[in-house]
Structure formats: structure tokens, C-alpha cells
Motif scaffolding. Structure first.
Motif, short mmCIF file in Angstrom:
data_model
loop_
_atom_site.label_atom_id
_atom_site.label_comp_id
_atom_site.label_asym_id
_atom_site.label_seq_id
_atom_site.Cartn_x
_atom_site.Cartn_y
_atom_site.Cartn_z
N VAL A 374 0.74 -1.13 -0.12
CA VAL A 374 0.18 0.07 -0.02
C VAL A 374 0.82 1.33 0.05
O VAL A 374 0.30 2.21 -0.21
CB VAL A 374 -0.91 0.22 1.09
CG1 VAL A 374 -1.86 -1.22 1.16
CG2 VAL A 374 -0.11 0.15 2.52
N THR A 378 0.80 5.73 3.24
CA THR A 378 -0.67 5.01 3.63
C THR A 378 -0.29 4.00 4.89
O THR A 378 -1.21 3.86 5.85
CB THR A 378 -0.84 4.02 2.53
OG1 THR A 378 -1.23 4.95 1.28
CG2 THR A 378 -2.36 3.47 3.09
N TRP A 381 -0.33 6.09 7.92
CA TRP A 381 -1.39 7.11 8.30
C TRP A 381 -2.35 5.74 8.95
O TRP A 381 -3.02 6.02 9.80
CB TRP A 381 -2.10 7.35 7.00
CG TRP A 381 -1.59 8.67 6.53
CD1 TRP A 381 -1.15 9.14 5.49
CD2 TRP A 381 -1.55 10.13 7.52
NE1 TRP A 381 -0.57 10.60 5.51
CE2 TRP A 381 -0.94 10.95 6.83
CE3 TRP A 381 -1.97 10.35 8.74
CZ2 TRP A 381 -0.81 12.46 6.98
CZ3 TRP A 381 -1.89 11.72 8.97
CH2 TRP A 381 -1.49 12.56 8.22
#
Length: 431
Positions: A374, A378, A381
Motif C-alpha cells: 500500500v 498509507t 497513516w
């Protein structure tokens, strides 16, 4: 005014407390530098982010496997013996790690095996150390004692992380690992002088399984305890993956390497000192509600690495998260000291540690593959979002919101305190 002994220490800061604090400061100076050094040792041998994660997971897996046994053992035999033996194992494993890195012979499997030995030592050391500390201070001064202990240790972490990053950049990770080996040897020598005479003798009873069952009953019967441990099983895993795997990679590609990353970790340490200073004076009535609110800022470093923020801004968010986690930590230790019987300290601490680190091997091992799937930003986060979600869920537990500080019975001295009247007093009944 706080009463003082003839040595100039507060009356509650007795011989055991002083030895525990001094030895913890020594090992923290070495270990914080070694955290930086071990990651860059893997990278310097041609390893990838996934390899860094595998080495980190190799340390944590035996920690998970042996924690409960370590806790039961530390409630059965003198805790300082368990601590010294664990320090000896850590000294040897880190010493061999250093030699292999310095001679250029380190291979991935070497580093994983030696990290696993270090994790085994920690599995036996941590419950014994926490039980020893909790049994060493009086109830009345517990908040201040825990805050001062944590401030001393975290202050050492500032120098250790910053110096470790600088030394790793200047002379290589092998020498930093060698320093940690020496630190374990010195700290183990100090811990050999701890006095366990104040700890009541264990009554004859069942074996290891019986001890583990009693510890589980104590742990599972307290919703505030197991709910926060479940929370931290996620928080510690994602924060650990972010800082041990993604952090060095972001530092190498965007921040300038090991030295700036060491400075950022040092800023976290500065924050913990600020939080400890605050907790030396502040005694929140709702211990766990206040502490849990302070877990939310732990999402900030992952978010900062995801952007990524410049070094100065990353240091700022690390500072804030350091203050916040220290407020949680002191309140957590005070709650454990207040609520858990002394003879079960180490077993309950083992379940606490077990739950808190149980997901770390999986998180660190999956960090590399998740990044590939990913993207690093990402993934970071996602780490931040998980911290926020599980912390919000814990606030829904009534006992977390309602558990309050109770007045402690009056005591004249702490266990191991040096005074003209008597060398020690009886002890009263807590990652």
C-alpha cells in the motif's frame, strides 16, 4: 517538606530504589543507542526494510513466549536473581552481536538469533523489575517515586538516543552495540546488591501452572486492566512498527540519516522528562481516564513520518507524544500499585507485558510487506488511525473512567530506605 535520610535522599528513596534507578539509567543509555544501531546495522549489511522488521520481530517473539513464565518465576524466587541472570544473557548476546558487526561477519540469521536471545532476557527481566520497583516504594509517595524513576530513565534515553545516532553515523553501529553489552554487565552487578528481605515469603502452594492461573484470575477480574492491555497490544504494535521499521527508512531517505533520527528520538525523551516533572506535582483523581486521554497523541509521530515532516517539526510531535505517554505511564503504575497485591505484582506485570507486546512480532514482520502493498505513507497513516480508534474504544469501559486515587495508609519509611532508626520497613501492597 519531604523528609530526608542522612544521605540527603527523600525518605522514600531507599537503597533498593536508588539501585534500581541507577542501574536502569545505565542500561537505558546503552539500549536507546543500540535501538538505532541495530536497525542501521541491518541496513549497512545490505538489508531491506523487511529485514529490519524481521530482526525486530525476532527480538519480540521470545519476549511474548516467555513473559508469563518469567512473571511466575519472579513471584516465586527472589526477583533480583532473575534480573541479574537476564542482564547476563543480554550482556553476552549484545557483545557477540557487536563483534560480528565490527568484524563484518554479521548475517541476517546471526542478527535474528542474537536479537531473540536479547528478547528472552527481557522476558524474564521485565516482570521481575516491575514487581521489584512496585514493592520498593510506599503508597503515599508512589506517584512521585514512579515519576522520578521514569524521569531519570527517560533522561538517560535522551542522551542514549542522540549519542547512539551520532556514534552510529560517525564510527558505525558495532561500537554502539558493544557499549550496550558493557552497560548490561555494570547494571547486573548493581542489581545483585538489591535487598529482598522486605518481600514476604511465598506460602507453599501449587506449581507453575497454579501460579499462572492465579495471575490470570487477578488480571481477568479487573476490566480496567485487561481493556487497557488490549488497547496497548495494538498501540505498541503499530507504534513499534512505525518507529523501528519505517522511521529509519524515512530518516535515511528524507531526514539525512541516523543522526537526525536519533535527535528525533531524543526529543521524545525530552518530552517524557517534561511529563515526569508534571507528574511529580500533579496527582489526577481519575487515574486511568486522565492517562487514557494522553494516549491519543501517540498517533502524531506516525502521522509526522507519513507526511514526512521536516526534522524540526518531527521533533516537536515527538516531544508532545513524550509528555503525553509519561502522564499515562505514571498514572498506570500508580493504579497498579494501588490495586494489585504485592505477592502478585510480577505475574500481573507479566500479563500486562504479554498483552502489550503480543502483536509486535506480527506488526514488525508485516511492516515491510504492507509497505510494498500500500505504500509507506498509507501504512503510517493507518498506524496513526489505529491508535486513535482503540484509545477511543477504551474510554467506553466504565472502570477506566471511574477508577480513582485512594488515600494511602501512612508509613514511615520505604523498603530499603536508609535511616538512623531502622534500615528498612515493611512493604505495602500496577506497559
Amino acid at each position: 517538606m519531604t523528609p530526608r535520610t542522612t544521605a540527603g535522599r527523600p525518605a522514600w528513596a531507599g537503597r533498593n530504589y536508588t539501585l534500581l534507578t541507577t542501574s536502569a539509567v545505565i542500561t537505558t543509555l546503552g539500549s536507546h543507542g543500540a535501538l538505532v544501531a541495530s536497525a542501521f546495522a541491518v541496513l549497512e549489511t545490505g538489508g531491506s526494510g523487511a529485514d529490519v522488521g524481521l530482526v525486530a520481530a525476532a527480538r519480540t517473539l521470545p519476549l511474548v513466549l516467555f513473559l508469563l513464565i518469567g512473571g511466575a518465576l519472579a513471584d516465586r524466587i527472589p526477583r533480583h536473581r532473575v534480573m541479574v541472570a537476564a542482564n547476563a544473557l543480554n550482556c553476552v548476546s549484545q557483545g557477540v552481536f557487536a563483534v560480528l558487526v565490527l568484524t563484518g561477519e554479521a548475517r541476517l540469521w546471526h542478527m535474528m538469533l542474537l536479537s531473540a536471545l536479547g528478547g528472552t532476557g527481557q522476558a524474564f527481566f521485565s516482570p521481575a523489575a516491575e514487581g521489584m520497583l512496585l514493592s520498593t516504594v510506599t503508597g503515599e509517595q508512589a506517584n512521585r517515586a514512579f515519576a522520578l524513576f521514569r524521569m531519570s530513565v527517560n533522561g538517560a534515553g535522551i542522551g542514549g538516543a542522540a549519542l547512539g545516532g551520532a556514534l552510529t553515523a560517525a564510527i558505525g553501529p558495532g561500537w554502539v552495540l558493544a557499549v550496550e553489552s558493557v552497560a548490561f554487565a555494570l547494571a547486573g552487578g548493581l542489581r545483585a546488591f538489591l535487598d529482598v528481605g522486605h518481600v514476604p515469603a511465598r506460602a507453599p502452594g501449587g506449581g507453575l501452572l497454579s501460579d499462572l492461573r492465579e495471575g490470570w484470575q487477578e488480571f481477568s477480574g479487573r476490566p480496567w486492566l485487561w481493556s487497557i492491555v488490549l488497547q496497548f497490544s495494538v498501540v505498541v504494535a503499530v507504534v513499534g512498527a512505525a518507529e523501528s521499521v519505517y522511521g529509519p527508512l524515512v530518516a535515511r531517505e528524507h531526514l539525512g540519516g541516523a543522526a537526525p533520527w536519533g535527535i528525533a528520538l531524543g526529543a521524545f525523551g525530552v518530552g517524557t522528562i517534561g511529563g515526569a516533572l508534571l507528574m511529580m506535582r500533579w496527582k489526577p483523581r481519575r487515574l486511568l481516564f486522565t492517562g487514557t486521554l494522553c494516549v491519543f497523541p501517540l498517533a502524531l509521530p506516525s502521522a509526522g513520518l507519513a507526511v514526512p515532516l521536516p526534522v524540526w517539526a518531527l521533533c516537536l510531535v515527538m516531544l508532545v507524544s513524550g509528555v503525553a505517554i509519561e502522564v499515562f505511564g505514571v498514572n498506570w503504575m500508580t493504579a497498579m500499585h494501588q490495586e494489585i497485591p504485592e505477592e502478585k505484582f510480577s505475574r500481573v506485570a507479566a500479563y500486562d507485558w504479554f498483552g502489550s507486546v503480543s502483536m509486535v512480532p506480527l506488526a514488525t514482520a508485516l511492516a515491510g510487506p504492507v509497505e510494498s502493498a500500500v505504500g509507506r505513507s498509507t501504512a503510517l497513516w493507518g498506524c496513526a488511525a489505529l491508535v486513535v480508534l482503540v484509545t477511543a474504544a477504551v474510554l467506553a469501559v466504565p472502570d477506566v473512567r471511574r477508577l480513582t486515587r485512594r488515600p494511602a495508609p501512612a508509613r514511615t519509611t520505604a523498603p530499603g530506605a536508609a535511616s538512623e532508626a531502622a534500615p528498612a520497613a515493611a512493604v505495602g501492597a500496577k506497559a
